[in-house]
Design an enzyme around this catalytic site. Structure first.
Site, PDB file in Angstrom:
ATOM      1  N   ALA A  11       9.098  -5.705  -9.349  1.00 36.14           N
ATOM      2  CA  ALA A  11      10.379  -5.440  -9.998  1.00 36.14           C
ATOM      3  C   ALA A  11      11.573  -5.772  -9.118  1.00 36.14           C
ATOM      4  O   ALA A  11      12.685  -5.939  -9.616  1.00 36.14           O
ATOM      5  CB  ALA A  11      10.442  -3.968 -10.411  1.00 36.14           C
ATOM      6  N   ARG A  15       6.398 -12.866  -4.315  1.00 38.56           N
ATOM      7  CA  ARG A  15       5.893 -13.624  -3.166  1.00 38.56           C
ATOM      8  C   ARG A  15       4.687 -14.447  -3.584  1.00 38.56           C
ATOM      9  O   ARG A  15       3.980 -14.112  -4.546  1.00 38.56           O
ATOM     10  CB  ARG A  15       5.538 -12.717  -1.987  1.00 38.56           C
ATOM     11  CG  ARG A  15       4.273 -11.900  -2.086  1.00 38.56           C
ATOM     12  CD  ARG A  15       4.399 -10.642  -2.884  1.00 38.56           C
ATOM     13  NE  ARG A  15       5.401  -9.738  -2.365  1.00 38.56           N
ATOM     14  CZ  ARG A  15       6.090  -8.889  -3.095  1.00 38.56           C
ATOM     15  NH1 ARG A  15       5.878  -8.827  -4.402  1.00 38.56           N
ATOM     16  NH2 ARG A  15       6.977  -8.081  -2.568  1.00 38.56           N
ATOM     17  N   ASP A 234       0.005  -5.482 -11.876  1.00 38.04           N
ATOM     18  CA  ASP A 234      -0.048  -5.428 -10.412  1.00 38.04           C
ATOM     19  C   ASP A 234      -0.802  -4.218  -9.871  1.00 38.04           C
ATOM     20  O   ASP A 234      -1.477  -4.318  -8.834  1.00 38.04           O
ATOM     21  CB  ASP A 234       1.351  -5.526  -9.801  1.00 38.04           C
ATOM     22  CG  ASP A 234       2.361  -4.559 -10.415  1.00 38.04           C
ATOM     23  OD1 ASP A 234       1.966  -3.639 -11.158  1.00 38.04           O
ATOM     24  OD2 ASP A 234       3.572  -4.737 -10.150  1.00 38.04           O
ATOM     25  N   THR A 235      -0.740  -3.090 -10.568  1.00 39.97           N
ATOM     26  CA  THR A 235      -1.482  -1.915 -10.085  1.00 39.97           C
ATOM     27  C   THR A 235      -2.982  -2.154 -10.160  1.00 39.97           C
ATOM     28  O   THR A 235      -3.734  -1.741  -9.269  1.00 39.97           O
ATOM     29  CB  THR A 235      -1.119  -0.672 -10.902  1.00 39.97           C
ATOM     30  OG1 THR A 235       0.295  -0.583 -11.034  1.00 39.97           O
ATOM     31  CG2 THR A 235      -1.642   0.588 -10.231  1.00 39.97           C
ATOM     32  N   THR A 257       8.312   0.253  -5.646  1.00 42.98           N
ATOM     33  CA  THR A 257       9.386   0.665  -6.551  1.00 42.98           C
ATOM     34  C   THR A 257       8.900   1.820  -7.424  1.00 42.98           C
ATOM     35  O   THR A 257       9.621   2.796  -7.664  1.00 42.98           O
ATOM     36  CB  THR A 257       9.831  -0.517  -7.425  1.00 42.98           C
ATOM     37  OG1 THR A 257      10.305  -1.569  -6.585  1.00 42.98           O
ATOM     38  CG2 THR A 257      10.936  -0.104  -8.377  1.00 42.98           C
TER      39      THR A 257
END
Length: 458
Positions: A11, A15, A234-235, A257
């Site tokens: 968020a 990369r 992503d988690t 975040t």
């Protein structure tokens, strides 16, 4: 040698991490890094997906410049956000962020119509106003009638890369439209939000191969590679990189975040106790489930830094917090007033004053208030996870960028009385990379991947 490229977009930043195996060890290097932020477009808060895609291509060019063209790449982002495409495959409107205020109070309306028990039984997902189901409810009938394709953010980026439209499983489960028992899109819920089931695509599991790059990208870049689905949420990718196995008596804290605190299970927990405590059951690799809580996380500190015009680095904020060690006021980090606002520091001060506590008066006191409040929140949910699962929690593996905050790690250890294991920092990118390796049969399975990560200096 085969290189695998993780395009990991969070968020606040993205990369490109390039990984390969060297004598049985995982080697990872950062190829490209870029900022990400929410933009005000009219009255809405939106993501700039054209910009994000251009940064993906920039990272691919950098791979070429270094002579390290990847054999495969995988994209992961945050969950819940989406785009709709029309019949010409053009995006309808903007990619509105989950932080936009359009969904405030919508979950309550949905539950009043469907029933919270029925919705949770279908999906096993935590009740949050920004869930995809709530976002879809706010759309106009005109927009819904134009919609021909529903794609989550990584699904859309994969479409731009390959021309193929698919929905990936781990991100699909964050929508609160995926039926956990039927293992597919819930047609009743799709009908409830006013869309046709044909708008949603086949749900593919992680490790699926989407396809190769579009020919125009191959011509532009001078090479081709396969686009593979990691857990695109992503988690889901980050939990793969944890040192904890599914049978271990610990929890994983993905710290960034957002803070995602929970553990992997082979079966979801969808009962009255987990519903009332508002736990979520998100899908993972190998059809595992992440039984966890979404917690506001380091977003609050990021906003404090922004309010201070970025005059202090995060390490300086930590040092100031240490100096304010006698300050004891705390906040409820999950209070909606901290979700999005113009002045985070003012909200913290007002919360403390309104709750009868001493308000912070220095930067150090503000910082300590946030860090200690996070640790107390983690303690509460660690205890609840132990209660609901019936498993003793003795260890916390803190992963992600937030694990570099040694001071916060110490506070967590003090509050929870658990031993803390730190790292890896780039857990999401590493989980993304090893997922591709499993798909390409360079690594046997998730257990082998965890052993490789443990032996490697990543």
């Amino acid at each position: 040698m085969n290189y695998f490229l993780a395009v990991d977009i969070g968020a606040s930043s993205g990369r490109h991490l390039l990984g390969h195996l060297d004598n049985g060890k995982l080697k990872v290097e950062e190829i490209h890094r870029f900022n990400n932020q929410i933009y005000q477009v009219g009255v809405q808060l939106c993501w700039d997906l054209d910009y994000l895609f251009s940064e993906i291509i920039t990272g691919l060019r950098k791979c070429v410049e270094q002579g390290k063209q990847p054999s495969a790449l995988g994209v992961d982002t945050w969950g819940v956000d989406f785009v709709l495409l029309d019949g010409e495959d053009s995006m309808i409107g903007h990619a509105v962020s989950y932080r936009d205020k359009r969904t405030k109070g919508v979950m309550k309306e949905i539950c009043s119509q469907i029933g919270s028990e029925a919705l949770y039984a279908k999906t096993g997902i935590q009740f949050m106003d920004f869930n995809t189901i709530c976002q879809l409810m706010t759309l106009s009938e005109e927009v819904k009638s134009q919609a021909k394709s529903f794609l989550m953010i990584p699904d859309y980026l994969n479409y731009l890369l390959t021309g193929k439209k698919v929905n990936e499983y781990t991100n699909a489960t964050t929508t609160q439209l995926y039926n956990i028992e039927a293992n597919g899109w819930d047609e009743e819920l799709i009908d409830f939000v006013g869309l046709k089931k044909e708008v949603f695509h086949e749900v593919l599991p992680p490790l699926s191969k989407v396809g190769n790059l579009r020919q125009e990208l191959v011509d532009e870049l001078g090479f081709d590679c396969e686009v593979i689905l990691p857990p695109t949420h992503d988690t889901g990718a980050s939990f793969i990189a944890s040192s904890l196995n599914i049978e271990d008596s610990g929890v994983i804290l993905s710290s960034g975040t957002w803070s995602l605190l929970g553990k992997e299970l082979l079966e979801p927990i969808v009962n009255e106790q987990s519903r009332l405590k508002n736990f979520t059951n998100e899908g993972g690799l190998d059809k595992r489930y992440r039984f966890l809580k979404n917690i506001m996380g380091l977003w609050i500190v990021q906003e404090v830094s922004r309010n201070l015009d970025y005059r202090y680095s995060f390490s300086e904020l930590v040092n100031l917090a240490k100096e304010a060690k006698n300050f004891t006021s705390v906040i409820d980090v999950n209070d909606q007033r901290f979700f999005v606002n113009e002045n985070m520091i003012e909200e913290i001060v007002n919360y403390c004053r309104e709750s009868g506590q001493k308000p912070p008066s220095t930067v150090g006191e503000v910082s300590l208030c946030v860090y200690r409040s996070l640790a107390i929140c983690y303690k509460k949910y660690v205890d609840e996870i132990a209660e609901v699962t019936g498993q003793e929690i003795r260890t916390i593996n803190i992963i992600g960028g937030g694990c570099k905050n040694e001071f916060l790690n110490e506070l967590i250890e003090e509050e929870t009385n658990c031993s803390v294991i730190v790292g890896p920092v780039e857990a999401t990118g590493i989980g993304n990379i090893v997922s591709q390796m499993i798909a390409m049969e360079e690594v046997a399975d998730i257990y082998s991947a965890k052993k490789i990560i443990e032996l490697s200096e990543v």
